[in-house]
Design an enzyme around this catalytic site. Sequence first.
Site, short mmCIF file in Angstrom:
data_model
loop_
_atom_site.label_atom_id
_atom_site.label_comp_id
_atom_site.label_asym_id
_atom_site.label_seq_id
_atom_site.Cartn_x
_atom_site.Cartn_y
_atom_site.Cartn_z
N LYS A 141 48.51 96.35 114.82
CA LYS A 141 47.14 96.83 115.01
C LYS A 141 46.34 96.81 113.71
O LYS A 141 45.13 96.57 113.73
CB LYS A 141 47.16 98.24 115.62
CG LYS A 141 47.72 98.29 117.03
CD LYS A 141 46.94 97.41 118.01
CE LYS A 141 47.40 97.59 119.45
NZ LYS A 141 46.61 96.79 120.40
N THR A 173 46.69 106.83 130.23
CA THR A 173 46.93 105.60 130.98
C THR A 173 48.38 105.56 131.41
O THR A 173 49.19 106.41 130.99
CB THR A 173 46.61 104.37 130.12
OG1 THR A 173 47.59 104.27 129.07
CG2 THR A 173 45.22 104.45 129.51
N TYR A 182 54.13 98.34 115.74
CA TYR A 182 52.84 98.58 116.40
C TYR A 182 51.74 98.79 115.35
O TYR A 182 50.66 98.19 115.45
CB TYR A 182 52.95 99.80 117.31
CG TYR A 182 51.75 100.03 118.19
CD1 TYR A 182 51.66 99.40 119.43
CD2 TYR A 182 50.71 100.88 117.81
CE1 TYR A 182 50.57 99.61 120.26
CE2 TYR A 182 49.62 101.09 118.62
CZ TYR A 182 49.55 100.46 119.85
OH TYR A 182 48.46 100.66 120.66
#
Length: 245
Positions: free
Chosen positions: A154, A185, A150
């Site tokens: 990014k 979220t 990740y």
Amino acid sequence: MRLKGKGVVITGGASGIGAETARGAIAEGARVVIADMNQALGEAVATKLGADQCLFVQTDVTRTGDIHNLFEQAEAFCGVDAVFNNAGIGHQELAVDYTDEDWLRVIDINLNGVFRVAREAMRRMQNGGGAILNCASILGHVGQSQTAAYTAAKGGVLNVTRTLALEGAPGGIRVNSLSPGYIATPLLDELDPEVLEFLTSLHPIGRLGQAREVANAALFLLSDEASFVTGTDLLVDGGFTAGKS
């Protein structure tokens, strides 16, 4: 209405930040195409936002054909003036335990997918300009255990954004990114309360962010209000990275 008459494409638009940005864009006068893998949820969001204002197109950002279809339908529905490149997934695993398949999937969606969408958008915008916004992350700026793929993806988003901004500028195409902190979220719904409490403590502002707060930043960068802003990243992180180097 800062997006009046604009056509906006939002990937990862069926929930969270993407869906909130779609709502905000319509409120600002845009027509919107949302793309997502989740057909049921995407169609529900589009129906709620109104068939005249929002179209859902099921899209897998790892498939170039899907992305071509997305933009074909967007051009027919509303045109393509602005793109929020928001689709992404998370994955937590110690580096020594990562399989090749898990690593490649995160990179393919979170970095390659961003490039594929931006490339298609730039091809469509060459003659008229536009705005592209890529969703990066605080973890593109700092490292964190169990997030090797990740963070790599990014971090790549940040630099590909800068490069695309240089290439797009002569044609009036602005390319920026934004880097949210931890946002309340659906991605966080499955975490234990203790983990959520810890994540909250990492933000000096004292809470997690809300999707609408990231959407507000996105709407600014997609609009003509940001007409002299390109090649930059906006941190929307409640101070998460302020004390880190």
